[in-house]
Enzyme design. Structure first.
Site, PDB file in Angstrom:
ATOM      1  N   ARG A  19      45.108  49.533  35.634  1.00 19.91           N
ATOM      2  CA  ARG A  19      45.745  48.255  35.982  1.00 19.91           C
ATOM      3  C   ARG A  19      44.778  47.337  36.727  1.00 19.91           C
ATOM      4  O   ARG A  19      44.270  46.367  36.176  1.00 19.91           O
ATOM      5  CB  ARG A  19      47.005  48.506  36.839  1.00 19.91           C
ATOM      6  CG  ARG A  19      47.989  47.326  36.889  1.00 19.91           C
ATOM      7  CD  ARG A  19      47.554  46.168  37.750  1.00 19.91           C
ATOM      8  NE  ARG A  19      47.419  46.489  39.168  1.00 19.91           N
ATOM      9  CZ  ARG A  19      47.034  45.620  40.089  1.00 19.91           C
ATOM     10  NH1 ARG A  19      46.702  44.371  39.755  1.00 19.91           N
ATOM     11  NH2 ARG A  19      46.906  45.991  41.361  1.00 19.91           N
ATOM     12  N   ASP A  20      44.479  47.648  37.959  1.00 16.03           N
ATOM     13  CA  ASP A  20      43.636  46.769  38.773  1.00 16.03           C
ATOM     14  C   ASP A  20      42.235  46.645  38.194  1.00 16.03           C
ATOM     15  O   ASP A  20      41.593  45.607  38.332  1.00 16.03           O
ATOM     16  CB  ASP A  20      43.581  47.301  40.206  1.00 16.03           C
ATOM     17  CG  ASP A  20      43.000  46.289  41.181  1.00 16.03           C
ATOM     18  OD1 ASP A  20      43.111  45.087  40.915  1.00 16.03           O
ATOM     19  OD2 ASP A  20      42.434  46.709  42.199  1.00 16.03           O
ATOM     20  N   HIS A 211      41.740  50.647  50.240  1.00 19.97           N
ATOM     21  CA  HIS A 211      41.410  50.093  48.916  1.00 19.97           C
ATOM     22  C   HIS A 211      40.141  49.265  49.094  1.00 19.97           C
ATOM     23  O   HIS A 211      40.196  48.108  49.522  1.00 19.97           O
ATOM     24  CB  HIS A 211      42.576  49.230  48.426  1.00 19.97           C
ATOM     25  CG  HIS A 211      42.365  48.628  47.070  1.00 19.97           C
ATOM     26  ND1 HIS A 211      43.170  48.946  45.996  1.00 19.97           N
ATOM     27  CD2 HIS A 211      41.469  47.729  46.610  1.00 19.97           C
ATOM     28  CE1 HIS A 211      42.770  48.258  44.931  1.00 19.97           C
ATOM     29  NE2 HIS A 211      41.734  47.509  45.294  1.00 19.97           N
ATOM     30  N   HIS A 213      36.479  47.598  47.868  1.00 19.92           N
ATOM     31  CA  HIS A 213      35.606  47.104  46.807  1.00 19.92           C
ATOM     32  C   HIS A 213      34.155  47.322  47.232  1.00 19.92           C
ATOM     33  O   HIS A 213      33.837  47.341  48.420  1.00 19.92           O
ATOM     34  CB  HIS A 213      35.889  45.628  46.537  1.00 19.92           C
ATOM     35  CG  HIS A 213      37.143  45.405  45.749  1.00 19.92           C
ATOM     36  ND1 HIS A 213      37.257  44.422  44.792  1.00 19.92           N
ATOM     37  CD2 HIS A 213      38.339  46.042  45.768  1.00 19.92           C
ATOM     38  CE1 HIS A 213      38.472  44.456  44.255  1.00 19.92           C
ATOM     39  NE2 HIS A 213      39.140  45.425  44.841  1.00 19.92           N
ATOM     40  N   CYS A 244      35.049  41.559  40.840  1.00 15.48           N
ATOM     41  CA  CYS A 244      35.631  40.870  41.991  1.00 15.48           C
ATOM     42  C   CYS A 244      35.684  39.377  41.663  1.00 15.48           C
ATOM     43  O   CYS A 244      34.637  38.739  41.571  1.00 15.48           O
ATOM     44  CB  CYS A 244      34.799  41.103  43.249  1.00 15.48           C
ATOM     45  SG  CYS A 244      35.471  40.277  44.695  1.00 15.48           S
ATOM     46  N   ASN A 253      36.422  47.454  42.359  1.00 16.82           N
ATOM     47  CA  ASN A 253      36.850  48.682  43.017  1.00 16.82           C
ATOM     48  C   ASN A 253      35.741  49.732  43.038  1.00 16.82           C
ATOM     49  O   ASN A 253      34.954  49.849  42.101  1.00 16.82           O
ATOM     50  CB  ASN A 253      38.054  49.271  42.268  1.00 16.82           C
ATOM     51  CG  ASN A 253      39.233  48.344  42.258  1.00 16.82           C
ATOM     52  OD1 ASN A 253      39.819  48.072  43.295  1.00 16.82           O
ATOM     53  ND2 ASN A 253      39.592  47.853  41.088  1.00 16.82           N
TER      54      ASN A 253
END
Length: 309
Positions: A19-20, A211, A213, A244, A253
């Site tokens: 998803r992300d 979470h 990055h 990003c 991520n």
């Protein structure tokens, strides 16, 4: 000699690649490819996979096949399959798709909230009250995600009190877990510990997740800094999927393979088979037409190739 802080013996890795990760990939992928990716990640042993997003295809075209993906995956009992739900329409779609967990989101940065959705932080969180209540009424897990908790592309520094305020609002909505996200990847270990310590004051440590990055190459260091505070849930993306959107050309991520390699080295149990994650990474790299960004994943894949010669 100074005593080293004890680290958690076990952590939960939330795989967000389907998803992300994929939503930021420009190459359109079929539902069949996404289904196989989720199935491979399920087989690898993840306890939580972020598999879908029920948002308007106009805004996130890569997620237009979410209903098909959720219907086609081979679910493993005990695995949580999550879906992002920005409103009640999205929630209803997630419910029909049999999502185990719905994800709502807000920002710790007032500037980011105003710039992106044209409302205040308080107003944005209030919009999720109906989704939160419906999730609880239907017995679904509810997760809150807080973006820009470590820095904002528009206002720069984000006050610790602002992070704690949004954590408290998410807590009051009934969230089972709350993600503290470094959306633009600017955090360093000391800043990470300051933010996480403040979040722990507003919510129980067992329900907080990191979470991170990897824009500036600090994600693994920030995860370790969070481990020292007892944070035991982390998000990562297979093959380092995604970019990003607020830092041109930057990675998104932190790669799952890199996180797992570190956890294995620390003797922290994850329940995940790193070799199968490397396989999943190699699989998804083919339709994307490029090598993944995981250093550990690429090194392990290269080692396999060399061994076969």
């Amino acid at each position: 000699m100074k005593q080293q802080p004890s680290l958690p013996q076990q952590v939960k890795i939330v795989e967000v690649g389907p998803r992300d990760g994929l939503q930021n990939e420009k190459e359109a992928l079929s539902a069949a490819v996404k289904i196989e990716l989720v199935d491979r990640l399920t087989q690898a042993g993840f306890a939580n996979i972020e598999a879908a997003s029920f948002v308007s295809p106009k805004w996130v075209p890569q997620m237009a096949t979410s209903t098909e993906v959720m219907a086609g995956i081979a679910r493993r009992p005990g695995t949580i399959y999550s879906a992002l739900t920005p409103n009640m329409q999205g929630f209803e779609a997630a419910l029909l798709a049999k999502a185990d967990e719905v994800v709502i989101f807000g920002s710790a940065s007032e500037a980011f909230s105003q710039k992106n959705i044209n409302c205040s932080i308080a107003e944005s969180i209030a919009r999720f009250e109906g989704v939160a209540k419906a999730a609880k009424d239907d017995g679904l897990r509810l997760r809150g995600s807080i973006s820009c908790a470590f820095g904002c592309p528009y206002q720069g520094e984000v006050p610790l009190d602002a992070v704690a305020d949004v954590v408290g609002r998410m807590r009051d909505l009934g969230c089972d877990e709350i993600d503290i996200a470094d959306t633009i990847g600017v955090a360093t270990p000391r800043k990470t510990q300051a933010v996480m310590a403040r979040a722990i004051e507003a919510f129980h440590v067992g329900g907080l997740s990191g979470h991170f990055h990897d824009t500036y190459g600090q994600a693994l260091a920030n995860i370790y800094a969070s481990l020292e505070l007892g944070i035991a849930i982390y998000h990562s993306s297979v093959s380092g999927l995604g970019g990003c959107p607020y830092a041109k050309g930057a990675t998104g991520n932190v790669a799952t393979e890199d996180v797992l390699y570190m956890m294995n080295g620390l003797g922290i149990a994850t329940g995940i088979d790193l070799d199968l994650v490397v396989d999943a990474s190699q699989f998804i790299s083919q339709p994307l037409g490029r090598e993944g960004s995981s250093r550990a994943g690429n090194a392990l894949a290269a080692k396999r190739t060399a061994a076969c010669r």
